[in-house]
Write a protein that holds these residues in place. Structure first.
Motif, PDB file in Angstrom:
ATOM      1  N   HIS A  37       4.765  72.361  38.113  1.00 42.43           N
ATOM      2  CA  HIS A  37       4.458  73.168  39.297  1.00 42.43           C
ATOM      3  C   HIS A  37       3.157  72.589  39.835  1.00 42.43           C
ATOM      4  O   HIS A  37       2.148  72.592  39.136  1.00 42.43           O
ATOM      5  CB  HIS A  37       4.266  74.633  38.919  1.00 42.43           C
ATOM      6  CG  HIS A  37       5.525  75.282  38.455  1.00 42.43           C
ATOM      7  ND1 HIS A  37       6.051  75.090  37.198  1.00 42.43           N
ATOM      8  CD2 HIS A  37       6.377  76.115  39.081  1.00 42.43           C
ATOM      9  CE1 HIS A  37       7.161  75.781  37.071  1.00 42.43           C
ATOM     10  NE2 HIS A  37       7.391  76.416  38.195  1.00 42.43           N
ATOM     11  N   CYS A  40      -1.237  78.137  46.035  1.00 48.46           N
ATOM     12  CA  CYS A  40       0.197  78.074  45.746  1.00 48.46           C
ATOM     13  C   CYS A  40       0.543  76.865  44.893  1.00 48.46           C
ATOM     14  O   CYS A  40      -0.076  75.806  44.998  1.00 48.46           O
ATOM     15  CB  CYS A  40       0.984  77.999  47.048  1.00 48.46           C
ATOM     16  SG  CYS A  40       0.818  79.483  48.045  1.00 48.46           S
ATOM     17  N   LEU A  91       5.964  71.560  52.894  1.00 49.31           N
ATOM     18  CA  LEU A  91       6.096  72.503  51.784  1.00 49.31           C
ATOM     19  C   LEU A  91       6.423  73.901  52.309  1.00 49.31           C
ATOM     20  O   LEU A  91       7.271  74.600  51.747  1.00 49.31           O
ATOM     21  CB  LEU A  91       4.816  72.539  50.948  1.00 49.31           C
ATOM     22  CG  LEU A  91       4.560  71.305  50.092  1.00 49.31           C
ATOM     23  CD1 LEU A  91       3.137  71.338  49.531  1.00 49.31           C
ATOM     24  CD2 LEU A  91       5.586  71.172  48.979  1.00 49.31           C
ATOM     25  N   ASP A  92       5.786  74.296  53.389  1.00 46.05           N
ATOM     26  CA  ASP A  92       6.029  75.617  53.967  1.00 46.05           C
ATOM     27  C   ASP A  92       7.476  75.758  54.449  1.00 46.05           C
ATOM     28  O   ASP A  92       8.150  76.736  54.145  1.00 46.05           O
ATOM     29  CB  ASP A  92       5.046  75.877  55.106  1.00 46.05           C
ATOM     30  CG  ASP A  92       5.139  77.297  55.620  1.00 46.05           C
ATOM     31  OD1 ASP A  92       5.001  78.243  54.813  1.00 46.05           O
ATOM     32  OD2 ASP A  92       5.362  77.469  56.831  1.00 46.05           O
ATOM     33  N   ALA A 125       9.877  75.773  51.396  1.00 43.76           N
ATOM     34  CA  ALA A 125       9.790  77.021  50.626  1.00 43.76           C
ATOM     35  C   ALA A 125      10.449  78.174  51.386  1.00 43.76           C
ATOM     36  O   ALA A 125      11.183  78.968  50.795  1.00 43.76           O
ATOM     37  CB  ALA A 125       8.336  77.340  50.309  1.00 43.76           C
ATOM     38  N   LEU A 174       8.855  66.279  44.041  1.00 45.77           N
ATOM     39  CA  LEU A 174       9.082  67.511  43.290  1.00 45.77           C
ATOM     40  C   LEU A 174      10.260  67.376  42.327  1.00 45.77           C
ATOM     41  O   LEU A 174      10.229  67.923  41.223  1.00 45.77           O
ATOM     42  CB  LEU A 174       9.282  68.694  44.237  1.00 45.77           C
ATOM     43  CG  LEU A 174       8.018  69.141  44.971  1.00 45.77           C
ATOM     44  CD1 LEU A 174       8.348  70.207  46.009  1.00 45.77           C
ATOM     45  CD2 LEU A 174       6.968  69.649  43.998  1.00 45.77           C
ATOM     46  N   ILE A 227      12.763  74.884  47.790  1.00 48.71           N
ATOM     47  CA  ILE A 227      11.826  74.686  46.694  1.00 48.71           C
ATOM     48  C   ILE A 227      11.219  76.042  46.344  1.00 48.71           C
ATOM     49  O   ILE A 227      11.306  76.996  47.110  1.00 48.71           O
ATOM     50  CB  ILE A 227      10.700  73.675  47.045  1.00 48.71           C
ATOM     51  CG1 ILE A 227       9.872  74.161  48.234  1.00 48.71           C
ATOM     52  CG2 ILE A 227      11.271  72.279  47.273  1.00 48.71           C
ATOM     53  CD1 ILE A 227       8.626  73.324  48.516  1.00 48.71           C
ATOM     54  N   GLU A 228      10.618  76.105  45.192  1.00 47.35           N
ATOM     55  CA  GLU A 228       9.955  77.327  44.739  1.00 47.35           C
ATOM     56  C   GLU A 228       8.477  77.271  45.111  1.00 47.35           C
ATOM     57  O   GLU A 228       7.822  76.243  44.949  1.00 47.35           O
ATOM     58  CB  GLU A 228      10.091  77.452  43.219  1.00 47.35           C
ATOM     59  CG  GLU A 228       9.338  78.630  42.642  1.00 47.35           C
ATOM     60  CD  GLU A 228       9.326  78.654  41.120  1.00 47.35           C
ATOM     61  OE1 GLU A 228       9.330  79.766  40.585  1.00 47.35           O
ATOM     62  OE2 GLU A 228       9.307  77.586  40.482  1.00 47.35           O
ATOM     63  N   ARG A 229       7.961  78.394  45.613  1.00 50.20           N
ATOM     64  CA  ARG A 229       6.521  78.532  45.846  1.00 50.20           C
ATOM     65  C   ARG A 229       6.046  79.712  45.005  1.00 50.20           C
ATOM     66  O   ARG A 229       6.557  80.826  45.136  1.00 50.20           O
ATOM     67  CB  ARG A 229       6.221  78.799  47.316  1.00 50.20           C
ATOM     68  CG  ARG A 229       4.747  79.069  47.551  1.00 50.20           C
ATOM     69  CD  ARG A 229       4.279  79.266  48.976  1.00 50.20           C
ATOM     70  NE  ARG A 229       5.264  79.731  49.907  1.00 50.20           N
ATOM     71  CZ  ARG A 229       5.316  79.319  51.182  1.00 50.20           C
ATOM     72  NH1 ARG A 229       4.463  78.449  51.649  1.00 50.20           N
ATOM     73  NH2 ARG A 229       6.236  79.797  51.990  1.00 50.20           N
ATOM     74  N   TYR A 265       4.062  74.534  43.718  1.00 52.42           N
ATOM     75  CA  TYR A 265       5.407  74.219  44.204  1.00 52.42           C
ATOM     76  C   TYR A 265       6.203  73.496  43.127  1.00 52.42           C
ATOM     77  O   TYR A 265       5.666  72.716  42.350  1.00 52.42           O
ATOM     78  CB  TYR A 265       5.314  73.345  45.456  1.00 52.42           C
ATOM     79  CG  TYR A 265       4.602  74.023  46.588  1.00 52.42           C
ATOM     80  CD1 TYR A 265       5.298  74.818  47.494  1.00 52.42           C
ATOM     81  CD2 TYR A 265       3.220  73.918  46.729  1.00 52.42           C
ATOM     82  CE1 TYR A 265       4.637  75.474  48.524  1.00 52.42           C
ATOM     83  CE2 TYR A 265       2.555  74.564  47.754  1.00 52.42           C
ATOM     84  CZ  TYR A 265       3.265  75.335  48.647  1.00 52.42           C
ATOM     85  OH  TYR A 265       2.614  75.982  49.661  1.00 52.42           O
ATOM     86  N   SER A 266       7.509  73.773  43.129  1.00 51.19           N
ATOM     87  CA  SER A 266       8.427  73.180  42.159  1.00 51.19           C
ATOM     88  C   SER A 266       9.804  73.068  42.796  1.00 51.19           C
ATOM     89  O   SER A 266      10.101  73.754  43.763  1.00 51.19           O
ATOM     90  CB  SER A 266       8.494  74.081  40.922  1.00 51.19           C
ATOM     91  OG  SER A 266       9.545  73.718  40.067  1.00 51.19           O
TER      92      SER A 266
END
Length: 150
Positions: A39, A83, A65-66, A69, A33, A74-76, A85-86
């Motif tokens: 994203h 979803c 990821l969960d 976030a 990421l 991280i951004e979701r 992610y970034s």
């Protein structure tokens, strides 16, 4: 929520300070990421990690990821189609390209009087905002004014 993290290394330090376990797989997800400004959906993250030659399962990608976030690391961005992610954790807005569905980050500062008008309209104090702009590539004839044919 995590503070504004400016690098992969800062992200790792923050995670350790929060007592988060940094498995090799979690570090791989974070590294991927941080190596892109895109994203990405979880499936693309999985595919890219596999292209890197990493042995990681779908479930591991989704679970990591969960956790990341939920910790604000991280951004979701939740979409109807799934979803994205970034690594961007600072407050920001998005431009969604309707041509290819890319999501681009932009910094937007609204005039204080507009924020005040929103507060007055809803009777609440605005503490942050996220705006989504919808955009498309300019048409080739963007400079030509439409004229009615009579």
């Amino acid at each position: 929520m995590a503070p504004r993290l400016k690098s992969y290394e800062e992200c790792l330090i923050y995670c350790r300070q929060q007592g988060m376990r940094l498995s090799n797989q979690r570090q791989l997800v974070l590294k991927l990421l941080w190596d892109t400004d895109e994203h990405l959906p979880a499936s693309e993250i999985y595919d890219r990690l596999r292209q890197w030659g990493e042995a990681i399962g779908h479930t591991s990608v989704y679970q990591n990821l969960d956790v990341l976030a939920k910790a604000g690391v991280i951004e979701r961005v939740e979409r109807a189609e799934g979803c994205l992610y970034s690594h961007h954790t600072s407050s920001h807005s998005h431009v969604r390209c309707l041509d290819d569905n890319r999501l681009l980050d932009v910094e937007v500062k609204l005039p204080p009087e507009l924020v005040k008008a929103v507060e007055q309209q809803v009777g609440l104090e605005v503490i942050d905002y996220h705006i989504e702009f919808l955009a498309c590539k300019p048409s080739e004839n963007a400079d030509v004014v439409d004229q009615e044919v009579i």
